[in-house]
Write a protein that holds these residues in place. Structure first.
Motif, PDB file in Angstrom:
ATOM      1  N   LEU A 145      10.311  16.630   5.645  1.00  0.00           N
ATOM      2  CA  LEU A 145       9.252  16.636   6.655  1.00  0.00           C
ATOM      3  C   LEU A 145       9.664  17.462   7.875  1.00  0.00           C
ATOM      4  N   GLU A 146      10.925  17.356   8.273  1.00  0.00           N
ATOM      5  CA  GLU A 146      11.407  18.186   9.377  1.00  0.00           C
ATOM      6  C   GLU A 146      11.241  19.668   9.044  1.00  0.00           C
ATOM      7  N   ASP A 147      11.615  20.052   7.824  1.00  0.00           N
ATOM      8  CA  ASP A 147      11.486  21.451   7.424  1.00  0.00           C
ATOM      9  C   ASP A 147      10.040  21.922   7.520  1.00  0.00           C
ATOM     10  N   LEU A 148       9.107  21.102   7.050  1.00  0.00           N
ATOM     11  CA  LEU A 148       7.691  21.485   7.106  1.00  0.00           C
ATOM     12  C   LEU A 148       7.199  21.546   8.544  1.00  0.00           C
ATOM     13  N   ALA A 149       7.657  20.625   9.388  1.00  0.00           N
ATOM     14  CA  ALA A 149       7.265  20.655  10.799  1.00  0.00           C
ATOM     15  C   ALA A 149       7.760  21.934  11.468  1.00  0.00           C
ATOM     16  N   LEU A 150       8.937  22.390  11.109  1.00  0.00           N
ATOM     17  CA  LEU A 150       9.462  23.639  11.681  1.00  0.00           C
ATOM     18  C   LEU A 150       8.608  24.843  11.301  1.00  0.00           C
ATOM     19  N   TRP A 151       7.862  24.741  10.209  1.00  0.00           N
ATOM     20  CA  TRP A 151       6.909  25.793   9.831  1.00  0.00           C
ATOM     21  C   TRP A 151       5.526  25.569  10.443  1.00  0.00           C
ATOM     22  N   GLY A 152       5.366  24.519  11.252  1.00  0.00           N
ATOM     23  CA  GLY A 152       4.104  24.318  11.965  1.00  0.00           C
ATOM     24  C   GLY A 152       3.191  23.251  11.414  1.00  0.00           C
ATOM     25  N   THR A 153       3.603  22.536  10.378  1.00  0.00           N
ATOM     26  CA  THR A 153       2.763  21.474   9.824  1.00  0.00           C
ATOM     27  C   THR A 153       2.630  20.329  10.826  1.00  0.00           C
ATOM     28  N   ASN A 154       1.390  19.873  11.045  1.00  0.00           N
ATOM     29  CA  ASN A 154       1.190  18.827  12.062  1.00  0.00           C
ATOM     30  C   ASN A 154       0.354  17.636  11.596  1.00  0.00           C
ATOM     31  N   HIS A 155      -0.062  17.604  10.332  1.00  0.00           N
ATOM     32  CA  HIS A 155      -0.782  16.461   9.771  1.00  0.00           C
ATOM     33  C   HIS A 155      -0.156  16.094   8.425  1.00  0.00           C
ATOM     34  N   LEU A 156       0.063  14.819   8.207  1.00  0.00           N
ATOM     35  CA  LEU A 156       0.591  14.343   6.929  1.00  0.00           C
ATOM     36  C   LEU A 156      -0.395  13.373   6.304  1.00  0.00           C
ATOM     37  N   LEU A 157      -0.813  13.688   5.085  1.00  0.00           N
ATOM     38  CA  LEU A 157      -1.702  12.825   4.310  1.00  0.00           C
ATOM     39  C   LEU A 157      -0.917  12.239   3.136  1.00  0.00           C
ATOM     40  N   LEU A 158      -0.944  10.914   3.021  1.00  0.00           N
ATOM     41  CA  LEU A 158      -0.356  10.229   1.876  1.00  0.00           C
ATOM     42  C   LEU A 158      -1.467   9.530   1.105  1.00  0.00           C
ATOM     43  N   VAL A 159      -1.242   9.308  -0.176  1.00  0.00           N
ATOM     44  CA  VAL A 159      -2.243   8.629  -0.999  1.00  0.00           C
ATOM     45  C   VAL A 159      -1.816   7.185  -1.228  1.00  0.00           C
ATOM     46  N   PHE A 160      -2.773   6.284  -1.123  1.00  0.00           N
ATOM     47  CA  PHE A 160      -2.494   4.908  -1.537  1.00  0.00           C
ATOM     48  C   PHE A 160      -2.733   4.848  -3.038  1.00  0.00           C
ATOM     49  N   PRO A 161      -1.682   4.559  -3.838  1.00  0.00           N
ATOM     50  CA  PRO A 161      -1.780   4.772  -5.291  1.00  0.00           C
ATOM     51  C   PRO A 161      -2.412   3.614  -6.060  1.00  0.00           C
ATOM     52  N   PHE A 162      -3.695   3.344  -5.800  1.00  0.00           N
ATOM     53  CA  PHE A 162      -4.401   2.337  -6.597  1.00  0.00           C
ATOM     54  C   PHE A 162      -4.154   2.565  -8.087  1.00  0.00           C
ATOM     55  N   VAL A 163      -4.087   3.844  -8.482  1.00  0.00           N
ATOM     56  CA  VAL A 163      -3.990   4.216  -9.890  1.00  0.00           C
ATOM     57  C   VAL A 163      -2.736   3.669 -10.558  1.00  0.00           C
ATOM     58  N   ASN A 164      -1.695   3.352  -9.781  1.00  0.00           N
ATOM     59  CA  ASN A 164      -0.429   2.856 -10.336  1.00  0.00           C
ATOM     60  C   ASN A 164      -0.270   1.343 -10.219  1.00  0.00           C
ATOM     61  N   LEU A 165      -1.233   0.655  -9.583  1.00  0.00           N
ATOM     62  CA  LEU A 165      -0.985  -0.731  -9.149  1.00  0.00           C
ATOM     63  C   LEU A 165      -1.936  -1.730  -9.789  1.00  0.00           C
ATOM     64  N   ASP A 166      -1.467  -2.984  -9.894  1.00  0.00           N
ATOM     65  CA  ASP A 166      -2.231  -4.068 -10.511  1.00  0.00           C
ATOM     66  C   ASP A 166      -2.681  -5.104  -9.491  1.00  0.00           C
ATOM     67  N   GLY A 167      -3.143  -4.662  -8.341  1.00  0.00           N
ATOM     68  CA  GLY A 167      -3.679  -5.591  -7.359  1.00  0.00           C
ATOM     69  C   GLY A 167      -2.714  -5.862  -6.222  1.00  0.00           C
ATOM     70  N   TRP A 168      -3.184  -6.635  -5.242  1.00  0.00           N
ATOM     71  CA  TRP A 168      -2.395  -6.901  -4.038  1.00  0.00           C
ATOM     72  C   TRP A 168      -1.170  -7.754  -4.331  1.00  0.00           C
ATOM     73  N   GLU A 169      -1.192  -8.528  -5.390  1.00  0.00           N
ATOM     74  CA  GLU A 169      -0.056  -9.388  -5.715  1.00  0.00           C
ATOM     75  C   GLU A 169       0.995  -8.679  -6.559  1.00  0.00           C
ATOM     76  N   ASP A 170       0.701  -7.496  -7.042  1.00  0.00           N
ATOM     77  CA  ASP A 170       1.683  -6.715  -7.804  1.00  0.00           C
ATOM     78  C   ASP A 170       2.872  -6.401  -6.885  1.00  0.00           C
ATOM     79  N   PRO A 171       4.104  -6.741  -7.269  1.00  0.00           N
ATOM     80  CA  PRO A 171       5.267  -6.429  -6.418  1.00  0.00           C
ATOM     81  C   PRO A 171       5.366  -4.946  -6.080  1.00  0.00           C
ATOM     82  N   ASN A 172       4.875  -4.092  -6.979  1.00  0.00           N
ATOM     83  CA  ASN A 172       4.921  -2.652  -6.716  1.00  0.00           C
ATOM     84  C   ASN A 172       3.996  -2.250  -5.571  1.00  0.00           C
ATOM     85  N   THR A 173       2.986  -3.088  -5.285  1.00  0.00           N
ATOM     86  CA  THR A 173       2.083  -2.789  -4.175  1.00  0.00           C
ATOM     87  C   THR A 173       2.819  -2.897  -2.845  1.00  0.00           C
ATOM     88  N   ALA A 174       3.568  -3.975  -2.667  1.00  0.00           N
ATOM     89  CA  ALA A 174       4.351  -4.138  -1.437  1.00  0.00           C
ATOM     90  C   ALA A 174       5.390  -3.031  -1.308  1.00  0.00           C
TER      91      ALA A 174
END
Length: 573
Positions: A145-174
């Motif tokens: 991220l530091e490297d990208l910021a040095l090139w001028g990047t100023n917004h970071l978008l992450l995805v919430f991976p519903f596609v990988n998860l089995d609900g709010w109680e799935d340990p992988n969700t936390a």
């Protein structure tokens, strides 16, 4: 140019913490780390006796993101800006145009003032599918991220991976939430805006069967039917989505998100009679409801509405969006448009619906390659020059879609398009190669990169690669490798490019011996390479760099889309 073995960094006064998390001390440390990693020069932040000085100066009269680099005699340079983020971008420019030799540092001779022409200069880390962003250690992600910021990047978008998860109680969700929060924390320390993205009706894998969507109407095979989508024509389906979005916002409330991005397809969509065409009414109604929910947790949050593969084929989706926003708009701040191939024609020919700013979503990761990143770097400078030339007068930034670090070159090229609309890929490549590899190999490296791209494009079109050219690229890689300083020679950016040239020379020659193979469904490169020891060794090295699973046990089919195609039988060699 004079070479220095020691320099001093003179830091600006710190800005109050309630105005910025980025400190000049952090910027100085970033400069120091990158110089000392590349050459024998040492950097002292408090030694006035060093023969060369870099002075970081805050000037309130300057713009927050603009910077100026000025000489102060022959042994000092001043980098000034109206904010720490501007100082960071100026430091990046100075570093990227400096030279690093076995004797020490050759300071950049670039002088002048620069300011970005696009306010939104983003990157999208697709934090799913067990790709690099999903599994890499936080310290590596922070450095990246530091490297990208040095090139001028100023917004970071992450995805919430519903596609990988089995609900709010799935340990992988936390686990996933904790990981995203850790990455957000680093981004905030770099003064980046942070946001979360999702396909609006894509939900957990344990969603009730009774509310699931009908597969998309997709005669061209471009929209995708990945994961579990929900039909919002069923009231209980829409209510289920809104509840989950509210819970997601609640769990990320402490992050103080700056923006959300919603997309219609891949994942996402519903092809039932009441929802089709999905992007026209059902998607827009759901997206508006989601914005209202998000703003109850994050008042004033910016909303980016994606139109990914709208009207593929034409179904009136762009017209429906135009008509809806013409009736009033208090919920869409940006429209993000792009497609697998050329940029959509509608906003270029008819104007942007609602007159809101238009941004792009360049596909820098997957185009023409399977597995994505499976053979190392995928530089595509000519492709992105061409795509950008059609939209540079209209688009006001964007979020390149990234599945990993293998497309680092493409990220940097696009970041400079956002900074200066008339920049070219070659201009950026010259700085990139000189900074990451060596000023002395720029012409050779650019020739190698162009060959890699030409063959990539041929194979993407189901044509045979030029084996003789692939051999030339591999010869160039070896020649460059023999001249690099140890730090550059072993750095992952060089290794993934070097290994790409190596693997191309092997796989294209093997494919040429089987002319019927290139058009085989799925082009199974892994099986073609499984008995070639040099290829297997190269793939094992890429597996290690990308933190991929060593053994593909089939437990996560999505991971195979990203993982270098190492033969399982090669893992015990």
């Amino acid at each position: 140019m004079r070479t220095f073995t020691a320099i001093h960094i003179q830091m600006a006064d710190e800005v109050p913490a309630d105005r910025t998390q980025l400190t000049t001390k952090r910027i100085a440390a970033m400069i120091r780390k990158r110089i000392e990693a590349r050459c024998p020069a040492t950097v002292a932040v408090s030694n006035e006796d060093a023969p060369f000085a870099v002075k970081l100066v805050l000037r309130e009269a300057m713009g927050a993101e603009a910077y100026r680099i000025e000489a102060q005699g022959e042994a000092a340079v001043t980098i000034s800006s109206g904010s720490p983020s501007g100082l960071l971008y100026g430091a990046g420019k100075w570093l990227h145009t400096s030279g690093f030799t076995e004797e020490g540092l050759i300071p950049s001779d670039w002088r002048g003032e620069s300011k970005p022409e696009s306010a939104l200069r983003g990157i999208y880390f697709a934090t799913h599918f067990f790709n690099y962003y999903h599994v890499a250690p936080l310290d590596e992600l922070a450095a990246y991220l530091e490297d990208l910021a040095l090139w001028g990047t100023n917004h970071l978008l992450l995805v919430f991976p519903f596609v990988n998860l089995d609900g709010w109680e799935d340990p992988n969700t936390a686990t996933s939430i904790a990981q995203l929060k850790s990455i957000y924390s680093v981004a905030k320390q770099l003064d980046m805006k942070i946001g979360i993205g999702f396909a609006s009706n894509n939900q957990f894998r344990d969603a009730p069967a009774s509310i699931r969507a009908t597969p998309n109407v997709d005669p061209l095979g471009r929209k995708g039917n990945h994961g579990v989508n929900i039909c919002t024509s069923k009231p209980e389906g829409k209510a289920y989505i809104v509840r989950n979005i509210a819970e997601m916002c609640r769990r990320f409330a402490d992050c103080k998100l700056d923006f959300i991005v919603q997309s219609p397809y891949d994942e996402g969509g519903c092809g039932c009679e009441r929802c089709h065409p999905w992007g026209a009414e059902a998607y827009l109604s759901l997206a508006e409801a989601i914005v209202k929910t998000a703003r109850s947790y994050f008042p004033g949050i910016t909303h980016v509405l994606s139109t990914w593969v709208y009207d593929t084929p034409d179904a009136g989706e762009w017209q429906a969006l135009s008509a809806k926003l013409a009736r009033g708009n208090d919920w869409v701040n940006y429209i993000m448009a792009d497609a697998h191939e050329n940029y959509p024609e509608y906003p270029l020919q008819h104007g942007v619906p609602g007159g809101v700013p238009l941004i792009n979503f360049p596909e820098i990761s997957m185009w023409g390659l399977s597995p994505w990143g499976g053979f190392g770097a995928n530089p595509l400078p000519d492709r992105f020059d061409h795509l950008w030339s059609r939209i540079n007068h209209t688009v006001q930034g964007g979020f390149p879609y990234s599945e990993g670090i293998y497309e680092d070159i493409n990220k940097v090229i696009v970041s400079q398009f956002y900074w200066q609309r008339q920049s070219t890929a070659e201009q950026t490549l010259r700085d990139y190669v000189g900074y990451e590899f060596s000023r002395g190999v720029v012409d050779q490296a650019l020739r190698m990169i162009r060959i890699i791209e030409r063959n990539h494009t041929l194979v993407a079109g189901s044509q045979a690669a030029n084996v003789a050219e692939a051999d030339v690229a591999w010869q160039l890689a070896q020649q460059i490798d023999a001249t690099l300083l140890p730090a550059a020679k072993t750095a992952w950016r060089w290794r993934i490019l070097y290994l790409r040239a190596r693997l191309d020379a092997i796989r294209y020659r093997l494919a040429a011996e089987k002319p019927e193979w290139i058009n085989a469904p799925g082009a199974p490169w892994g099986s073609l390479l499984e008995d070639h020891e040099a290829a297997q060794a190269a793939l094992r090295e890429l597996i290690a760099i990308f933190h991929s699973k060593l053994v593909d046990d089939g437990s996560h089919k999505d991971h195979s889309w990203i993982r270098p195609p190492l033969a399982n039988k090669a893992n015990n060699r």
